[in-house]
Design an enzyme around this catalytic site. Structure first.
Site, short mmCIF file in Angstrom:
data_model
loop_
_atom_site.label_atom_id
_atom_site.label_comp_id
_atom_site.label_asym_id
_atom_site.label_seq_id
_atom_site.Cartn_x
_atom_site.Cartn_y
_atom_site.Cartn_z
N ARG A 231 8.89 9.00 -3.67
CA ARG A 231 7.68 9.26 -4.43
C ARG A 231 7.16 7.94 -5.00
O ARG A 231 7.93 7.11 -5.48
CB ARG A 231 7.96 10.24 -5.59
CG ARG A 231 8.22 11.67 -5.17
CD ARG A 231 6.97 12.35 -4.62
NE ARG A 231 7.18 13.76 -4.35
CZ ARG A 231 7.61 14.26 -3.19
NH1 ARG A 231 7.93 13.42 -2.21
NH2 ARG A 231 7.76 15.55 -3.02
N GLU A 260 -2.60 7.84 -4.44
CA GLU A 260 -2.85 8.11 -3.03
C GLU A 260 -4.18 8.82 -2.87
O GLU A 260 -4.36 9.91 -3.42
CB GLU A 260 -1.70 8.95 -2.44
CG GLU A 260 -0.37 8.21 -2.46
CD GLU A 260 0.77 9.03 -1.86
OE1 GLU A 260 0.53 10.19 -1.46
OE2 GLU A 260 1.89 8.50 -1.78
N HIS A 281 2.15 7.72 3.53
CA HIS A 281 2.85 8.96 3.20
C HIS A 281 3.05 9.85 4.44
O HIS A 281 2.56 10.98 4.51
CB HIS A 281 2.09 9.73 2.12
CG HIS A 281 3.00 10.64 1.33
ND1 HIS A 281 2.73 10.99 0.03
CD2 HIS A 281 4.15 11.28 1.66
CE1 HIS A 281 3.68 11.81 -0.41
NE2 HIS A 281 4.55 11.99 0.57
#
Length: 532
Positions: A231, A260, A281
């Site tokens: 994360r 993000e 990601h």
């Protein structure tokens, strides 16, 4: 059962449901809100990913809805609380992408070590250069895995296959799990100090936010390699940028970011850094992971149809209705005891024992045990733990859970005791009900008697005159009012244990001031949500 699928979900998962004659499935993608609201009342189950918001208006329109099945880990797009209020079960697929995430972490590490991205660009640009892309082997290096859960455990196994010596840090995993994986369980400080490679696999919580910052990076070995496929925000990105610029960190590989899509100067510089390998990601973005999460939620729906337990239900308790009247008074007591004792545990959980004494022991106490286990684990793991999945989560963590009953009452007609064992320590708490109100009557081997309150301070120290006065003076100076006090001791001038109920929280600075003034061997501020 009528099911509507509103987002792209792998066909392999849906095939399980389409083969079941009890199921009628409609796949309707790209519906506008108004269109979905107008038809959702006809369906028993909705299968979604992140593209459909299952909020209050949708749930109000879904008059026949029994289940929301989220084909993925996160349920941010589902109003779970309101679904619970409406009696709608919410299930997700928390483990479908674990292998995908683990493999991606290894891909990032190997890509950096062997200069894959740079060499790829160079050769495609028409150059034939080899010397600039000399890399590093993994064999013989010491790798540190922070977080030994589903993903971290898989990464540890793969690092061992590359002949790394693997150390792991996870205060919430039983020693047995580390032993089964063949890794050594150590402290975060040791990981930081001795490892050549450090990879993080923890959830992002208040505890793990900026867990790796300037201090930790400064303590690392020269030339360390850092991986983050967990994360964004676990590793302080500004500190990482400085460590890369200074050469302290040889290189890093990140898949996740605190923002993000990334849109800050720091993140842009970090992403563009020549020593970084980066991806947007992609940890869960494999065809297999998408199939896995679809299969997982489809199986949950079939379990529901077959009236079988649901492994990944987020919001449903499972009680035998006939027992509710007998067990209900003790559910709150168990919640309070669990909330209290888990805050005293700073080590791994190896074994949890729930003991019932007195008249209570003649009943099936399983619902209370499972509730207590869920309450304990909810403070320890990323996923939501409830009475459906608590035992499964404990099994995955390698925690032994026992239930003990005795009809022989001690000082009270009914009493619940929780004992938590970890490496080198054991915590024990006992409680009962006085006129329906929870009371704690034992801590460790000290006989106590107090009502749990929202803010409390627990201390152990050498019993001598003037200590209570010092504590009161310090708290008073900081305008922290003592509502009540309960003292336990075995003998005069021996060890004493005191529990203070306070009107407000105690800051870490005040805790250290109290510790210094009293030479306390143990000081712990407690915040009991269950006692509000």
């Amino acid at each position: 059962m009528k099911i509507i699928v509103t987002d792209e979900v792998a066909q392999e998962g849906l095939a399980l449901l389409q083969r079941d004659p009890r199921v009628q499935m409609d796949i309707k993608l790209g519906l506008k809100k108004e269109e979905l609201y107008s038809i959702i009342g006809d369906y028993d189950v909705i299968i979604t990913r992140s593209g459909t918001t299952v909020d209050k208006p949708l749930l109000d329109a879904a008059t026949n809805l029994k289940m929301v099945a989220r084909a993925g880990v996160g349920v941010d797009n589902v109003d779970v609380d309101y679904a619970s209020a409406k009696g709608v079960i919410v299930v997700n697929a928390p483990f479908g992408n674990t292998n995908s995430a683990a493999e991606h972490a290894m891909a990032l590490l190997l890509s950096f070590c062997r200069n894959i991205t740079k060499a790829n660009s160079s050769l495609k640009g028409g150059a034939w250069k080899r010397a600039p892309f000399t890399g590093y082997e993994l064999k013989g290096r010491t790798a540190g895995v922070i977080g030994l859960g589903k993903v971290g455990g898989r990464v540890a196994t793969r690092l061992k296959a590359f002949e790394c010596e693997v150390l792991a840090c996870d205060p919430y995993i039983a020693e047995k799990r580390a032993h089964d994986l063949g890794v050594k369980l150590v402290s975060l400080d040791e990981i930081v100090r001795v490892c050549d490679i450090i990879t993080v696999h923890t959830p992002l919580t208040a505890e793990t936010s900026n867990m790796i910052g300037k201090k930790e990076l400064a303590a690392m070995k020269e030339g360390v390699i850092v991986i983050n496929a967990a994360r964004g925000g676990i590793i302080n990105e500004e500190a990482m940028l400085e460590a890369l610029d200074s050469g302290k960190v040889t290189g890093a590989a990140f898949d996740v970011w605190s923002q993000e899509p990334p849109d800050t100067d720091t993140l842009k510089k970090l992403i563009g850094h020549e020593k970084m390998v980066v991806t947007p990601h992609l940890g869960a973005n494999t065809f297999e992971a998408q199939v896995n999460v679809a299969v997982d939620v489809s199986r949950e729906i079939i379990h529901y149809l077959d009236e079988q337990p649901l492994e990944n239900a987020i919001n449903i308790p499972r009680f035998d209705a006939a027992l509710m009247g007998q067990m209900r008074p003790y559910l709150n007591l168990m919640n309070v005891l669990s909330d209290f004792v888990i805050q005293l545990v700073d080590t791994n959980l190896n074994k949890i024992t729930f003991t019932y004494t007195g008249n209570l022991a003649q009943y099936d106490c399983t619902p209370i045990t499972v509730l207590g286990l869920a309450s304990l684990l909810n403070r320890r793991v990323e996923q939501d733990v409830n009475m459906v999945n608590a035992q499964l989560v404990a099994d995955n963590m390698g925690i032994v859970v026992e239930e003990v009953k005795s009809n022989q009452a001690e000082a009270f007609s009914n009493m619940i005791t929780i004992a938590i064992e970890g490496p080198g320590e054991k915590r024990l708490i006992s409680g009962t009900l006085f006129e329906g109100i929870p009371r704690i009557v034992k801590l460790r081997d000290y006989q106590m008697d107090f009502r749990p309150e929202e803010h409390m301070l627990l201390m152990a120290y050498g019993d001598r005159p003037g200590i209570i006065g010092k504590i009161g003076t310090i708290l008073g100076t900081h305008e922290i009012n003592i509502a009540s006090m309960n003292l336990g001791r075995r003998e005069k001038k021996g060890e004493a244990m005191v529990i203070l109920s306070l009107d407000s929280a105690v800051t870490p600075e005040v805790v250290e001031e109290v510790r210094g003034a009293t030479d306390a061997t143990f000081v712990k501020p407690l915040y009991l949500v269950t006692a509000k």
